[in-house]
Design an enzyme around this catalytic site. Structure first.
Site, PDB file in Angstrom:
ATOM      1  N   LEU A  22       0.837  -1.205   0.000  1.00 14.09           N
ATOM      2  CA  LEU A  22       0.000   0.000   0.000  1.00 14.09           C
ATOM      3  C   LEU A  22       0.874   1.258   0.000  1.00 14.09           C
ATOM      4  O   LEU A  22       0.574   2.243  -0.681  1.00 14.09           O
ATOM      5  CB  LEU A  22      -0.935  -0.004   1.217  1.00 14.09           C
ATOM      6  CG  LEU A  22      -1.958   1.141   1.229  1.00 14.09           C
ATOM      7  CD1 LEU A  22      -2.907   1.028   0.032  1.00 14.09           C
ATOM      8  CD2 LEU A  22      -2.752   1.160   2.527  1.00 14.09           C
ATOM      9  N   GLY A 448      21.981  17.676  15.822  1.00 12.96           N
ATOM     10  CA  GLY A 448      22.755  16.445  15.620  1.00 12.96           C
ATOM     11  C   GLY A 448      22.903  16.023  14.178  1.00 12.96           C
ATOM     12  O   GLY A 448      23.997  15.965  13.643  1.00 12.96           O
ATOM     13  N   TRP A 577      10.448   3.285  21.467  1.00 16.63           N
ATOM     14  CA  TRP A 577      10.395   2.993  20.036  1.00 16.63           C
ATOM     15  C   TRP A 577      10.853   1.591  19.692  1.00 16.63           C
ATOM     16  O   TRP A 577      11.242   1.283  18.573  1.00 16.63           O
ATOM     17  CB  TRP A 577      11.194   4.073  19.261  1.00 16.63           C
ATOM     18  CG  TRP A 577      10.537   5.425  19.387  1.00 16.63           C
ATOM     19  CD1 TRP A 577       9.300   5.693  19.904  1.00 16.63           C
ATOM     20  CD2 TRP A 577      11.074   6.703  18.995  1.00 16.63           C
ATOM     21  NE1 TRP A 577       9.035   7.041  19.859  1.00 16.63           N
ATOM     22  CE2 TRP A 577      10.106   7.680  19.308  1.00 16.63           C
ATOM     23  CE3 TRP A 577      12.286   7.109  18.415  1.00 16.63           C
ATOM     24  CZ2 TRP A 577      10.308   9.045  19.065  1.00 16.63           C
ATOM     25  CZ3 TRP A 577      12.477   8.462  18.164  1.00 16.63           C
ATOM     26  CH2 TRP A 577      11.503   9.413  18.486  1.00 16.63           C
ATOM     27  N   HIS A 710      10.512  21.399  10.198  1.00 15.68           N
ATOM     28  CA  HIS A 710       9.462  20.644   9.506  1.00 15.68           C
ATOM     29  C   HIS A 710       8.992  21.364   8.257  1.00 15.68           C
ATOM     30  O   HIS A 710       8.181  20.845   7.507  1.00 15.68           O
ATOM     31  CB  HIS A 710       8.291  20.397  10.457  1.00 15.68           C
ATOM     32  CG  HIS A 710       8.688  19.578  11.628  1.00 15.68           C
ATOM     33  ND1 HIS A 710       8.999  20.132  12.845  1.00 15.68           N
ATOM     34  CD2 HIS A 710       8.888  18.250  11.766  1.00 15.68           C
ATOM     35  CE1 HIS A 710       9.360  19.171  13.687  1.00 15.68           C
ATOM     36  NE2 HIS A 710       9.301  18.032  13.051  1.00 15.68           N
TER      37      HIS A 710
HETATM   38  N1  GLN Z   1      20.035  13.882  17.278  1.00 14.51           N
HETATM   39  C1  GLN Z   1      18.905  13.535  16.503  1.00 14.51           C
HETATM   40  C2  GLN Z   1      18.944  14.245  15.152  1.00 14.51           C
HETATM   41  O1  GLN Z   1      19.420  15.308  15.090  1.00 14.51           O
HETATM   42  C3  GLN Z   1      17.638  13.915  17.222  1.00 14.51           C
HETATM   43  C4  GLN Z   1      16.425  13.461  16.463  1.00 14.51           C
HETATM   44  C5  GLN Z   1      15.139  13.686  17.200  1.00 14.51           C
HETATM   45  O2  GLN Z   1      15.045  14.534  18.037  1.00 14.51           O
HETATM   46  N2  GLN Z   1      14.102  12.972  16.873  1.00 14.51           N
HETATM   47  O3  GLN Z   1      18.486  13.722  14.166  1.00 14.51           O
END
Ligand code: GLN
Ligand code: ZN
Length: 770
Positions: A22, A448, A577, A710
């Protein structure tokens, strides 16, 4: 002839396809490679395969309408004709309107997405206002019911219950202050009634209505609305039998409300709420047994974890239920919740250790477990003795397996003292870090990851498939790290990162290197829409045989005089997770992971890394649905985090990162994890988060994100300066850091470079003025 009982069933099933068919079809459709006809053929094939498979496996009742092109909450919004006008006004086809609401189009931003209770599934939040009207705008549940019937499978359509639907919604922008979506109950019930009538007419014996919102704390007013909803729906004559499912936790008072309502059956999650058995027994023993004549579908097969069911424990639960409830209450067997949260089929995992594979149960295996338990319940254990013996042997094998318990890990945990989780006084650390790091005011950094280019991904994949050998891979990764370091120097950032090019995923990367974790090849689970994840399986005691990140971090540090920040994932997020073991308390597992991360922290520090970040983006999402359980969760979560970082010297600076702007119930925990610096999402909420932090007495340095990662939009210097000025109203200049909202891995360099350049320029210009 109409079916009087539900019997054995599952509350829902995965829908992405065993090979993510899908996902590929939908993404192909979005890209214009697949037309609508082809997409609907793929979808239909998946539905038919699912129904036929479930029927052939021997379930008494097979669910339908569990399929979705994107999300079942969005399906419900479309079904009820409640999509916001910004989508319906676009003049697109039904399908494209649906996808526009899911993903957004220019000038019509997508519906907000948020987590489905305490799972890792995300749904699209309905936006409802006082003017929202509901109509039966679509016929998906009917169409799928008929489609299954035509294929020879009688099904039980599954609907999101009206009360939970409204409780999941948020007030539409512009709604008056006092408006709550639940105010719309009277408007939505007639549409549900109409749909139930149509399903009855089409021949449906049973319909399932999901009300998981009642596994969370609810007000008396909300319980009253639940009562009213089912009195109304149940009171109609032209309807199928109703099975109301509460799951993901204890129904509490809602169980009594539903018991008294005129519905025919309740599905209870006995995995997360074993005490519901006592509640049922208590009700059955009362003189006016409210459950009399109803069926209880006992959710004894865990729908959200991957372990084989302990059949003896499950049978004991079923027997207790039946003995206390029968003959007035009939007992069926089910999963604790939908199987949406587990992968399809263990037997596809040919790369897994065979013994471990024998302990696992994915969706297909869980269906077989339900069928088996249903037969044992009906015909007696003797009738299925052979199969029960096989199941029992697997459970026994797991319980006795040596690889689950590592005495060294256990001894280490037993020897821990309180000071192992305690750092020195924060003020002393501030002074020591000033000396060791010598950072300017308003230091700049990133979270990061740097953009994961196609080349980086290709390299990782080639290495995994052994098309690129270790030497070549290492050289290529080093080249990438060097590029990222040079770029950061050129941009003028103060605390650098290596960029995480070697990481496929922030949990899986570590899971692959720790003992006690296994990773799957095909164990995909829908996270949202077409996005799927493969959660690692945490099956045994956890330890770290060798350093996991030190080589990359020290290589990066060797290239520059500026401090390079080491980058780790914290224990709470590792658990949240992954599929976790269910044979010991989560708190114990968390402490084991914490010790493994602590070893890495120690080695990074010993190798000369002076800033170490331990990410905990999942700390908040692990919060239990019921408030009474918050303190216990936060207790072990905070303790585990502190254990990871408390061993470092005063001059080593500990950071953490959390990807959200609303801390709410976890604010006190944010102070007590005792870090030196925290970075949080803040750009979209325009620094609102800082007010909450300040109010809670948060005393550490904070980096509120000034770049919303985002969105592809590049913030300019002025905008970033504005955000920083706002931040400075609440946080003193010596405590403010400057960074993006989150990691940059999903963005491209075309946006990241100018954004970071502006971020550095804004910080530099502001420094002399504060
Ligand atoms: N250190 C990770 C990054 O920069 C943190 C990711 C996250 O906060 N989900 O991708
Ligand atoms: Zn983040």
């Amino acid at each position: 002839m109409s079916e009087q009982r539900v019997g054995s069933t599952v509350l829902g099933y995965p829908r992405i396809g065993p090979n993510r068919e899908l996902k590929r079809a939908v993404e192909g459709y979005w890209a214009g490679r697949v037309d609508e006809g082809e997409l609907s053929r793929v979808a239909r094939r998946l539905r038919l395969d699912t129904w036929r498979g479930l029927a052939a496996a021997g379930l008494d009742s097979v669910p339908s309408n569990t399929f979705s092109y994107y999300d079942h909450v969005l399906d419900t919004t479309a079904l009820l004709g409640a999509l916001p006008a910004r989508f319906t006004d676009l003049d697109l086809s039904t399908l494209d309107t649906y996808f526009a609401a899911a993903r957004g189009v220019p000038h019509a931003p997508a519906l907000e997405m948020t987590k489905w209770f305490d799972t890792n599934y995300h749904y699209l939040v309905p936006e409802l206002g006082p003017d929202t009207t509901f109509t039966l705008a679509e016929r998906k549940p009917l169409d799928e019911y008929r489609e299954a019937k035509a294929a020879g499978v009688e099904t039980r359509p599954v609907l999101l219950g009206p009360v939970t639907y409204l409780l999941l919604a948020k007030p539409a922008p512009g709604a008056s202050a006092g408006f709550r979506p639940l105010d719309l109950l009277d408007a939505v019930l007639p549409v549900y009634a109409e749909l139930l009538g149509a399903l009855a007419e089409a021949g449906a014996d049973w319909v399932q209505l999901d009300e998981p919102a009642f596994a969370a704390d609810r007000t008396p007013a909300e319980l009253a609305e639940l009562e009213r909803a089912y009195a109304t729906l149940g009171g109609r004559r032209d309807r199928p039998r109703l099975l109301v499912a509460g799951y993901l936790g204890a129904l509490g008072d809602a169980l009594g409300v539903l018991a008294r309502s005129p519905v025919e059956a309740l599905a209870l999650d006995l995995v997360s709420d074993p005490a519901a058995v006592d509640q049922v027994a208590g009700t059955a023993a009362a003189k006016d047994n409210a459950l009399k004549g109803k069926e209880v579908v006992a959710g004894v097969v865990d729908g959200r974890n991957v372990w084989r069911t302990d059949v003896d424990a499950a049978l004991a639960t079923l027997a207790r239920l039946r003995d206390t409830a029968a003959p007035e209450i009939s007992v069926g067997v089910g999963t604790s919740c939908s199987l949406l949260h587990v992968p399809y089929d263990v037997s596809a995992e040919t790369g897994l250790d065979e013994r471990l594979r024998g302990w696992l149960s994915f969706a297909e295996q869980k269906v077989a477990e339900v069928v088996l338990l249903g037969r044992a319940l009906r015909a007696g254990a003797g009738a299925v003795a052979g199969e029960l013996a096989t199941a029992r042997a697997a459970t026994r094998d797991r319980a006795s397996a040596g690889q689950l318990r590592d005495p060294r890990v256990r001894d280490r945990l037993a020897a821990l003292r309180p000071e192992d989780a305690t750092r020195t006084d924060h003020a002393r650390r501030v002074a020591a870090q000033r000396a060791s790091l010598d950072l300017p005011l308003l230091p700049t950094t990133t979270i990061g990851s740097f953009p994961q280019t196609a080349e980086v991904r290709r390299l990782r994949a080639a290495h995994r498939a052994s098309r690129v050998d270790a030497t070549e891979y290492r050289a290529a990764m080093r080249a990438e790290i060097e590029r990222v370091i040079r770029l950061q120097e050129d941009l003028g950032l103060d605390v650098l990162v290596h960029g995480e090019p070697e990481r496929n995923d922030m949990v899986q990367y570590f899971a692959e290197q720790l003992t006690g974790f296994a990773t799957t090849e095909h164990g995909w689970v829908q996270s949202y829409g077409t996005r799927c994840v493969r959660p690692p399986i945490l099956y045994g005691d956890v330890s770290r045989p060798a350093p996991m990140t030190v080589e990359w971090a020290t290589f990066a540090q060797s290239l520059t005089d500026r401090p390079v920040k080491g980058m780790l994932t914290g224990p709470v997020t590792m658990l949240a997770w992954s599929f976790v073991r269910d044979d010991q308390p989560l708190a114990d597992t968390a402490r084991q992971v914490a010790l493994a991360v602590r070893d890495e922290v120690h080695d990074l520090e010993a190798a000369g890394i002076r800033v170490i970040q331990v990410d905990e983006p999942a700390l908040r999402e692990g919060l239990p649905l019921r408030r009474e359980r918050h303190a216990e969760y936060l207790g072990w979560a905070v303790a585990a985090f502190r254990l990871t970082t408390a061993g470092v010297a005063d001059g080593t600076q500990v950071h953490t990162h959390m990807c959200y702007a609303e801390f709410g119930d976890i604010l006190p925990a944010v102070e007590s994890i005792d870090v030196d610096v925290i970075s949080v999402e803040a750009a979209r909420s325009r620094m609102e988060v800082l007010g909450d932090l300040a109010e809670s007495g948060f005393s550490r340095a904070v980096g509120p994100g000034v770049h919303d990662i985002h969105s592809p939009r590049v913030p300019d210097v002025e905008e970033i300066t504005e955000l920083l000025r706002t931040a400075l109203e609440v946080v003193s200049a010596d405590r403010l850091w400057v960074n993006p909202d989150c990691g940059l891995k999903t963005r491209g360099y075309a946006e990241v470079e100018p954004a970071l350049r502006n971020l550095v320029a804004a910080a530099r210009a502001l420094r002399p003025t504060v």
